[in-house]
Design a protein around this motif. Structure first.
Motif, PDB file in Angstrom:
ATOM      1  N   ILE A 227       0.846  -1.194   0.000  1.00 53.01           N
ATOM      2  CA  ILE A 227       0.000   0.000   0.000  1.00 53.01           C
ATOM      3  C   ILE A 227       0.880   1.243   0.000  1.00 53.01           C
ATOM      4  CG2 ILE A 227      -1.659   1.317   1.360  1.00 53.01           C
ATOM      5  CD1 ILE A 227      -2.830  -1.320   2.282  1.00 53.01           C
ATOM      6  N   TRP A 228       0.586   2.159  -0.918  1.00 56.59           N
ATOM      7  CA  TRP A 228       1.253   3.451  -0.968  1.00 56.59           C
ATOM      8  C   TRP A 228       0.271   4.489  -0.445  1.00 56.59           C
ATOM      9  CZ3 TRP A 228       3.933   3.538  -6.462  1.00 56.59           C
ATOM     10  CH2 TRP A 228       4.917   2.544  -6.482  1.00 56.59           C
ATOM     11  N   GLY A 229       0.596   5.112   0.645  1.00 59.20           N
ATOM     12  CA  GLY A 229      -0.325   6.064   1.274  1.00 59.20           C
ATOM     13  C   GLY A 229      -0.271   7.428   0.633  1.00 59.20           C
ATOM     14  N   SER A 230      -0.507   7.499  -0.666  1.00 62.70           N
ATOM     15  CA  SER A 230      -0.487   8.790  -1.355  1.00 62.70           C
ATOM     16  C   SER A 230      -1.677   9.652  -0.959  1.00 62.70           C
ATOM     17  CB  SER A 230      -0.479   8.572  -2.873  1.00 62.70           C
ATOM     18  OG  SER A 230      -1.586   7.775  -3.258  1.00 62.70           O
ATOM     19  N   ARG A 231      -2.777   9.039  -0.622  1.00 58.18           N
ATOM     20  CA  ARG A 231      -3.941   9.755  -0.116  1.00 58.18           C
ATOM     21  C   ARG A 231      -4.702   8.816   0.814  1.00 58.18           C
ATOM     22  NH1 ARG A 231      -7.937  10.658  -5.185  1.00 58.18           N
ATOM     23  NH2 ARG A 231      -9.171  11.666  -3.566  1.00 58.18           N
ATOM     24  N   GLU A 232      -5.424   9.391   1.746  1.00 62.52           N
ATOM     25  CA  GLU A 232      -6.142   8.587   2.721  1.00 62.52           C
ATOM     26  C   GLU A 232      -7.368   7.938   2.086  1.00 62.52           C
ATOM     27  OE1 GLU A 232      -5.340   7.717   5.649  1.00 62.52           O
ATOM     28  OE2 GLU A 232      -3.545   8.950   5.876  1.00 62.52           O
ATOM     29  N   ASP A 302     -16.455 -16.014   0.932  1.00 63.66           N
ATOM     30  CA  ASP A 302     -16.770 -16.871   2.077  1.00 63.66           C
ATOM     31  C   ASP A 302     -15.874 -16.572   3.278  1.00 63.66           C
ATOM     32  OD1 ASP A 302     -18.810 -18.226   0.742  1.00 63.66           O
ATOM     33  OD2 ASP A 302     -17.373 -19.557  -0.235  1.00 63.66           O
ATOM     34  N   ASP A 303     -14.633 -16.195   3.032  1.00 64.48           N
ATOM     35  CA  ASP A 303     -13.711 -15.824   4.105  1.00 64.48           C
ATOM     36  C   ASP A 303     -13.754 -14.307   4.249  1.00 64.48           C
ATOM     37  OD1 ASP A 303     -11.700 -15.412   5.908  1.00 64.48           O
ATOM     38  OD2 ASP A 303     -10.250 -16.717   4.914  1.00 64.48           O
ATOM     39  N   ILE A 304     -14.524 -13.819   5.205  1.00 64.49           N
ATOM     40  CA  ILE A 304     -14.764 -12.381   5.301  1.00 64.49           C
ATOM     41  C   ILE A 304     -13.488 -11.601   5.581  1.00 64.49           C
ATOM     42  CG2 ILE A 304     -15.967 -10.611   6.645  1.00 64.49           C
ATOM     43  CD1 ILE A 304     -18.307 -12.487   6.892  1.00 64.49           C
ATOM     44  N   PRO A 305     -12.637 -11.980   6.553  1.00 65.96           N
ATOM     45  CA  PRO A 305     -11.406 -11.203   6.771  1.00 65.96           C
ATOM     46  C   PRO A 305     -10.514 -11.144   5.534  1.00 65.96           C
ATOM     47  CG  PRO A 305     -11.839 -12.642   8.641  1.00 65.96           C
ATOM     48  CD  PRO A 305     -12.795 -13.051   7.567  1.00 65.96           C
ATOM     49  N   ALA A 306     -10.333 -12.285   4.847  1.00 64.81           N
ATOM     50  CA  ALA A 306      -9.475 -12.298   3.663  1.00 64.81           C
ATOM     51  C   ALA A 306     -10.066 -11.432   2.555  1.00 64.81           C
ATOM     52  CB  ALA A 306      -9.279 -13.735   3.178  1.00 64.81           C
ATOM     53  N   ALA A 307     -11.383 -11.534   2.344  1.00 59.97           N
ATOM     54  CA  ALA A 307     -12.012 -10.730   1.302  1.00 59.97           C
ATOM     55  C   ALA A 307     -11.910  -9.247   1.620  1.00 59.97           C
ATOM     56  CB  ALA A 307     -13.479 -11.140   1.151  1.00 59.97           C
ATOM     57  N   PHE A 311      -9.817  -6.565  -0.686  1.00 62.28           N
ATOM     58  CA  PHE A 311     -10.458  -5.367  -1.235  1.00 62.28           C
ATOM     59  C   PHE A 311      -9.691  -4.109  -0.834  1.00 62.28           C
ATOM     60  CE2 PHE A 311     -13.307  -1.750  -0.736  1.00 62.28           C
ATOM     61  CZ  PHE A 311     -13.906  -1.697  -1.982  1.00 62.28           C
ATOM     62  N   ALA A 312      -9.271  -4.029   0.439  1.00 60.29           N
ATOM     63  CA  ALA A 312      -8.558  -2.847   0.916  1.00 60.29           C
ATOM     64  C   ALA A 312      -7.227  -2.678   0.184  1.00 60.29           C
ATOM     65  CB  ALA A 312      -8.334  -2.946   2.419  1.00 60.29           C
ATOM     66  N   ARG A 313      -6.494  -3.778   0.000  1.00 60.10           N
ATOM     67  CA  ARG A 313      -5.204  -3.666  -0.696  1.00 60.10           C
ATOM     68  C   ARG A 313      -5.402  -3.363  -2.181  1.00 60.10           C
ATOM     69  NH1 ARG A 313      -3.808  -8.172   2.968  1.00 60.10           N
ATOM     70  NH2 ARG A 313      -2.328  -7.337   4.508  1.00 60.10           N
ATOM     71  N   GLY A 314      -6.475  -3.922  -2.773  1.00 57.38           N
ATOM     72  CA  GLY A 314      -6.737  -3.625  -4.176  1.00 57.38           C
ATOM     73  C   GLY A 314      -7.114  -2.173  -4.405  1.00 57.38           C
ATOM     74  N   ILE A 320      -8.710   0.806   7.775  1.00 55.18           N
ATOM     75  CA  ILE A 320      -9.933   0.010   7.801  1.00 55.18           C
ATOM     76  C   ILE A 320     -10.667   0.339   9.094  1.00 55.18           C
ATOM     77  CG2 ILE A 320     -10.918  -2.306   7.906  1.00 55.18           C
ATOM     78  CD1 ILE A 320      -8.663  -3.338   6.234  1.00 55.18           C
ATOM     79  N   VAL A 321     -11.962   0.588   8.979  1.00 59.72           N
ATOM     80  CA  VAL A 321     -12.794   0.879  10.145  1.00 59.72           C
ATOM     81  C   VAL A 321     -13.766  -0.279  10.322  1.00 59.72           C
ATOM     82  CG1 VAL A 321     -14.516   2.426  11.138  1.00 59.72           C
ATOM     83  CG2 VAL A 321     -12.561   3.362   9.893  1.00 59.72           C
ATOM     84  N   LEU A 322     -13.717  -0.925  11.491  1.00 59.65           N
ATOM     85  CA  LEU A 322     -14.607  -2.026  11.817  1.00 59.65           C
ATOM     86  C   LEU A 322     -15.291  -1.737  13.146  1.00 59.65           C
ATOM     87  CD1 LEU A 322     -12.282  -5.059  10.982  1.00 59.65           C
ATOM     88  CD2 LEU A 322     -14.114  -4.139   9.554  1.00 59.65           C
TER      89      LEU A 322
END
Length: 887
Positions: A227-232, A302-307, A311-314, A320-322
């Protein structure tokens, strides 16, 4: 030969220096030995820009004639023949003169790029096509010259040329952008600080998005997974529970702390389609995140944490807010939970926020698989096959002298068990296995006719038979139920997809949506009920069907709440629990459609109020200036005549009296137009249609213009027209006066008429400056004056009144270009009926004459003796004598 590279200097506003920056780049490249030429650069008499052109080779321009005027455009053929390494092309959004090689300059640039020539160009942010409406709402000016966004996005380099609003206004005040006579008008209109700030923000955001696209493309091309934090970018994990609203608001506050922050809400559904999420709550959360400027995403996994992490890395997210888990303490024995797993596996480049909420540790309903019902008839047939089949098979085997052996007997009984599972599901199959095992034990296992089993092998075989029968029945039952469940989910998805598509496109009204609900679930009626508060009575926002009327949701067979004060109620039958998921989606969409309808109604009302305010403001301006000007002239002339200090000569008195008469005529004309516009706005124009010759009306419409300013060409062979003579005269008079006003000296206005089929056209032709195509409809709007018309030229009602009266006569009025330059007004009228055809409503029985029962009088009651129609300025009174009653 490869394609050339395009570099664009994007200006935040006119005058920020994009052309100067382009020329500076050209000088830098020329000093390095690059072959640069100026294909087209317009310096607009700006001294510093003109100086920058010195030392650069300029390709000759192409001269074009248009409407008697010579123009110059970029000569694409000359640039292609010169074939430089770099060509400078200013004003990318420019529209070429008709007759050019391409309609737009960006199309010329595409040809140069295709030929392998690098191009450096310029464009302002307000000329991007997608921002046209936004720029118009900010500045009040509609940009007519635009360039497609994709052309600029495809550029190899886009460099923003920016300047603070204060610095740009100082540059304007110093005369470095516009000529001194235009500076004050520009500073008080387009170049206001608010306009420049808004345009600057648009430019910065557009360039930031373009940079973000380039960054994502680079990461994808080079397979960068970190992840490149170029913008939030903040991802919010939603479960469909009520805590989602709290999470979305918290994420929005986090995004506001960083410039350009972005919120992405994601809901992850399992691939089997089973979920405990509330569709209504998800719809509310989708609306909330979109209102806060974020986006909503639906992901299957099916694997919620992995999905969630994928998604966040993509999305190159940084946070991430949970929400805190809603599971109770004892449920943690089943696993650590989504929040803990995501925090453990997120890595050092992805921050995870666990937000507390009111629903934490209160428990949550686990997804329950709802088996599809097989139907009573299938269960009944399965029971008959499962119980009656083994009995009949036993009778058959005991009465037939054939020793098949215990193994074959078991296979036959197993076949009946499988058939029972296929027909009736699990329970008939279990019954079949039990009955079959008892019959096998009693009739076919030694000792016969005893429950006991002597041989242990037979006992093992019988146990295996029961186990296989139960296993096969279970597998067959699960397969059958899954098949029907898949069919049901497919039907649900098709219904929801159709519903969402129609609602998002705005193609579904509330009644149509309720009718869809009623038809889908086979109900008698469907209604959407609402109330203002908990103590207010329920009211019906919309209903369909023939069922009983509902006073409250509790009276319905099925009711689904939508928020706190709205509910979808249906009558006819009680629906099964598995139907409520789709029904809840319908209910949420019904509320959305109702809100959209009300917003559309409010927007229409606001538009009407805005139009009324605009007309009132324009009317106030007209009264405050245009009407006071002739009054001031009249007042000054009268005061001068009454003055005892000056002895006026006869010539002076005649001149003052002439001024009074001209002012009174002008005032009468303005008041007449205002009254006519008022009649048109209120719909009180009631024409008296009769058949009349044009040569009786058109000459009388020329009384307000000089005699030598108009040429008439009205053939005597023209058919009569069915019109109100007074309205037609006023319409033609306004057209002629407008044409004479804009015609140059020595070029008289031509008024010609001709017959086409059952229509008669009157053409008012002038040789004035003309009107562009995009403004031809706008000039007919009330209080509109095209171009730089002086304030004393009128209030801008003449053409509006002319069109209104033309339409009242059943005709049309349109504007066309005059060949060779100028404007032609085309007034199309209905030809009079021929051959004894009955007259239409309001038409007289005799062409060219007033009917004997309708006497046309002056305002003072005297009958007009010349038979000519009264001018529209004269009040009209119609006397209709009593008609005798007939049986």
């Amino acid at each position: 030969m490869g394609r050339g590279k395009l570099r664009i200097y994007l200006g935040a506003a006119p005058g920020v220096g994009k052309t100067y920056a382009m020329l500076s780049e050209a000088h830098r490249r020329a000093e390095r030995g690059t072959d640069c030429v100026v294909a087209f650069v317009e310096h607009h008499d700006r001294r510093r820009t003109e100086v920058m052109l010195h030392g650069l080779e300029q390709v000759r321009r192409r001269e074009l004639e248009y409407r008697g005027t010579s123009f110059t455009e970029m000569d694409v053929d000359a640039v292609l023949a010169r074939r430089p390494q770099v060509a400078l092309v200013d004003e990318l959004a420019h529209t070429n003169i008709p007759g050019s090689r391409n309609a737009k300059r960006w199309q010329d640039v595409e040809e140069l790029l295709a030929a392998g020539i690098d191009v450096i160009s310029t464009v302002n942010i307000q000329h991007l096509e997608s921002l046209g409406d936004v720029v118009e709402s900010i500045t009040g000016v509609r940009q007519q010259e635009t360039v497609p966004d994709e052309v600029v996005r495809r550029a190899d380099q886009v460099e923003l040329v920016d300047m603070s609003p204060q610095a740009l206004r100082r540059r304007m005040a110093h005369g470095n952008i516009y000529k001194p006579d235009k500076v004050d008008a520009a500073l008080s209109n387009y170049f206001r600080p608010g306009n420049l700030t808004a345009l600057r923000e648009l430019a910065l955001l557009w360039v930031a998005d373009r940079v973000d696209e380039y960054l994502n493309a680079y990461r994808s091309e080079h397979e960068v997974s970190t992840i490149w934090g170029s913008r939030e970018r903040i991802v919010v994990g939603l479960t469909g529970g009520p805590e989602g609203r709290t999470l979305i608001r918290r994420a929005a506050r986090l995004a506001e702390k960083g410039a350009g922050g972005e919120v992405l809400a994601v809901y992850i559904a399992s691939s089997d389609g089973l979920t405990s999420a509330s569709p209504k709550e998800l719809a509310v959360q989708r609306t909330l995140v979109e209102d806060l400027g974020g986006t909503f995403h639906h992901v299957v996994g099916d694997d919620i944490p992995a999905a969630l992490l994928d998604f966040a890395r993509g999305a190159n997210a940084t946070q991430i807010v949970l929400g805190s888990s809603r599971r109770r303490s004892w449920q943690y024995v089943l696993g650590p939970g989504v929040g803990v797993t995501v925090a453990r596996e997120s890595g050092p480049d992805l921050d995870v926020h666990i937000v507390t909420h009111e629903e934490a540790a209160k428990g949550r309903g686990l997804p329950v698989a709802r088996g599809a019902r097989l139907g009573r008839s299938r269960i009944l047939w399965g029971g008959l096959v499962g119980v009656g089949g083994p009995v009949l098979l036993t009778l058959l085997l005991t009465h037939v002298d054939a020793d098949l052996g215990l193994a074959n007997d078991m296979l036959l009984f197993l076949t009946l068990t499988v058939a029972a599972a296929l027909l009736g599901g699990l329970y008939p199959a279990l019954a079949s296995a039990a009955v079959g095992s008892l019959l096998l034990n009693w009739y076919f296992t030694a000792p016969v006719h005893h429950i006991t089993i002597a041989d242990p092998k037979n006992l093992l075989a019988l146990v295996i038979f029961v186990f296989v029968a139960v296993a096969v029945a279970s597998v067959v039952d699960v397969a059958a139920r899954r098949t029907q469940q898949a069919a049901r989910l497919r039907a649900e998805s098709e219904i929801l997809s159709f519903l969402a598509g129609n609602v998002l496109r705005g193609e579904t009204s509330l009644e149509a949506l309720l009718e869809r609900v009623r038809e889908t679930f086979g109900m008698e009626s469907a209604a959407l009920l609402e109330r203002a508060s908990d103590v207010e009575p329920w009211t019906c926002a919309g209903s369909v069907g023939t069922g009983r009327s509902l006073a409250r949701p509790e009276d319905a067979d099925v009711d689904v709440p939508v928020g706190d004060h709205m509910a979808l109620a249906l009558t006819g039958r009680v629906l099964p629990a598995e139907d409520r998921r789709v029904l809840a989606a319908f209910a949420a969409q019904s509320a959305v459609v109702l809100d959209r309808q009300r917003l559309r109604h409010e927007a229409d009302q606001a538009k009407e109020l805005a139009e009324g305010n605009r007309i009132r403001t324009a009317l106030l301006a007209a009264v405050s200036h245009d009407l006071r000007t002739p009054l001031a002239g009249i007042k000054a002339s009268v005061s001068s005549l009454r003055s005892d200090d000056v002895a006026w000569s006869e010539e002076d008195e005649a001149e003052l009296l002439e001024g009074i008469e001209e002012g009174a005529d002008r005032l009468d004309h303005l008041v007449g137009n205002l009254l006519d516009m008022s009649r048109l706005q209120t719909g009180t124009v009631t024409p008296l249609i009769r058949d009349i010759d044009l040569d009786e009306v058109v000459p009388m419409a020329l009384g307000g213009v000089p005699e030598d300013s108009v040429e008439l060409d009205i053939p005597e062979t023209l058919p009569m027209v069915a019109v109100d003579p007074g309205l037609l005269e006023r319409s033609v008079a306004n057209l002629v006066e407008n044409a004479v006003k804009y015609s140059p000296d020595g070029s008289p206005v031509l008024v010609a008429a001709s017959a086409i089929a059952d229509r008669v056209e009157v053409r008012v032709v002038d040789r004035g400056p003309g009107v562009p195509d995009e403004a031809k409809e706008r000039i007919f709007a009330p209080f509109q004056r095209y171009g730089d018309a002086p304030r004393g030229a009128g209030v801008g009602l003449g053409l509006a009144v002319a069109r209104g009266f033309a339409e009242a006569n059943g005709g049309t009025l349109n504007a066309e270009d005059t060949p060779g330059g100028g404007l032609t007004m085309v007034l199309t009228l209905r030809a009079a009926s021929r051959g004894g055809e009955p007259p239409g409503p309001g038409e007289s029985a005799h062409a060219g004459q007033l009917p004997h029962s309708d006497r046309l009088l002056h305002a003072d009651g005297t009958l007009r003796s010349d038979g000519r129609p009264v001018r529209s300025e004269e009040p009209l009174h119609f006397v209709r004598p009593e008609r005798q009653a007939t049986c």
